[in-house]
Scaffold this active site. Sequence first.
Site: not given
Ligand SMILES: NC(=O)c1ccc[n+]([C@@H]2O[C@H](COP(=O)([O-])OP(=O)(O)OC[C@H]3O[C@@H](n4cnc5c(N)ncnc54)[C@H](O)[C@@H]3O)[C@@H](O)[C@H]2O)c1
Length: 436
Positions: A253, A325, A264, A212, A154, A256, A14, A124, A261
Amino acid sequence: MNGLNIVVIGTGYVGLVVGACMADLGFRVTCVDNDPAKIALLRDGGVPIYEPGLDVILQRNTREGRLDFTTDGDAAIAGADVIYIAVGTPGRPDGHADLSAVHAVAESIGRNMRRPAVVVIKSTVPVGTADEVREIVARHARHEFDVVSNPEFLKEGAAIEDFTHPDRIVVGCRTERAREVMGRLYAGLVRSGRPILFMDNRSAELTKYASNAMLATKISFMNELARLCEAAGADIEMVRRGVGADTRIGPRFLFAGAGYGGSCFPKDVRALIRTAEKHGVELRIADAVEAVNEAQKHLPAAKVIERLGPDLHGRRVALWGLAFKPETDDMREAPSIVIARDLAAAGADVVGYDPEALGTARVELGDAIRYAASALDAVEGADALVLVTEWSEFRNPDWAQLADRMRGRLIVDGRNIYDPAAVREAGFDYAGIGRA
Ligand SMILES: NC(=O)c1ccc[n+]([C@@H]2O[C@H](COP(=O)([O-])OP(=O)(O)OC[C@H]3O[C@@H](n4cnc5c(N)ncnc54)[C@H](O)[C@@H]3O)[C@@H](O)[C@H]2O)c1
């Protein structure tokens, strides 16, 4: 260049997309991560994840001087007008979201901000987190600040398109100043008329989980009906088309398959259930969605065992697709993990292939399975092929070539992407999900 200095903390799926796209809109962006290897790779022009189109945007904006990367969050915060929190909020073993990274970043923001700033929670987070962040920042801050809840919708694999062409942007905030800044940030994304929905922080936080959970509900509902289709002699693919053509329901969505997975849906459905419990509310539908999905992930391996017998020693099973996916290398809570482990536990020699996720699969599954360099290599000598992730390259296999390479004839289509009649005509034993 646009007037606001943006800092994005957390450079994952993200944060990196948000940082790159906001730079592309003309803002000056610094991406922060506490993983030095990730930052070093980004500074060298590399991309730590597979996300279509991201490399081009990163290169363009780095070259044009709008985007840089650092591990020094404290210094970055000091010069920021807007600070996005985009760190991970993984599920804890008890199902609650782990907010330790969000809290740590909030503390660092409070200590290091040197001018008024807007703190935007992109991660999130459960209802009430914005209030906690406000309190943590306030303990140390010597400047005015606002805390905005701006959940991200996204999808991995289409993240750039989703971020730049959102159906809606949800903004939870309290002050007119925050509202004005968020309007400026996203003016370039809502020109086509898609709305920015302003609301209170708690409603914004809950909107993300509700979205979600609703999507996960559609999937689990169809997976449950798929079981009925098999028992009753119907075809879920026909039912899906019939149901999805209803404009009140819509076609998306409703597929089946081997269960959802990813990083999120599973954790967010669980966190929503835990949040509800905390507030004394029972979410019976969300409970069922989660239970149906857990059961569904075991179905493809069960179909192999049903046909080849419970003891798979000496049997080889190929898995096509390991990512949760297509168009991502993300393996978090991927159904492939359950399928691979079930088959390996029954004694099978499991050989997996994925166009992009072999690296993450090796971390996730280690030597529980073997890994092939191509789709055809994976099926060499296999008694069964399980299609797990519907990447484009698996959609139209050369069945004659597969028949040559495989030892057995079983195809388990975990995503219902093949025409059962065509597969059977090619001499295979076809098993889909919910197709009697
Ligand atoms: N991946 C998705 O499709 C998606 C979509 C919508 C929302 N989200 C939400 O967005 C958030 C991030 O998801 P993601 O998939 O990008 O996670 P991710 O694990 O890919 O990335 C998180 C990043 O944060 C860094 N990090 C952790 N602690 C830190 C700190 N204290 N200081 C600096 N950096 C730090 C990690 O090293 C990592 O690179 C989550 O809450 C997730 O639920 C994700």
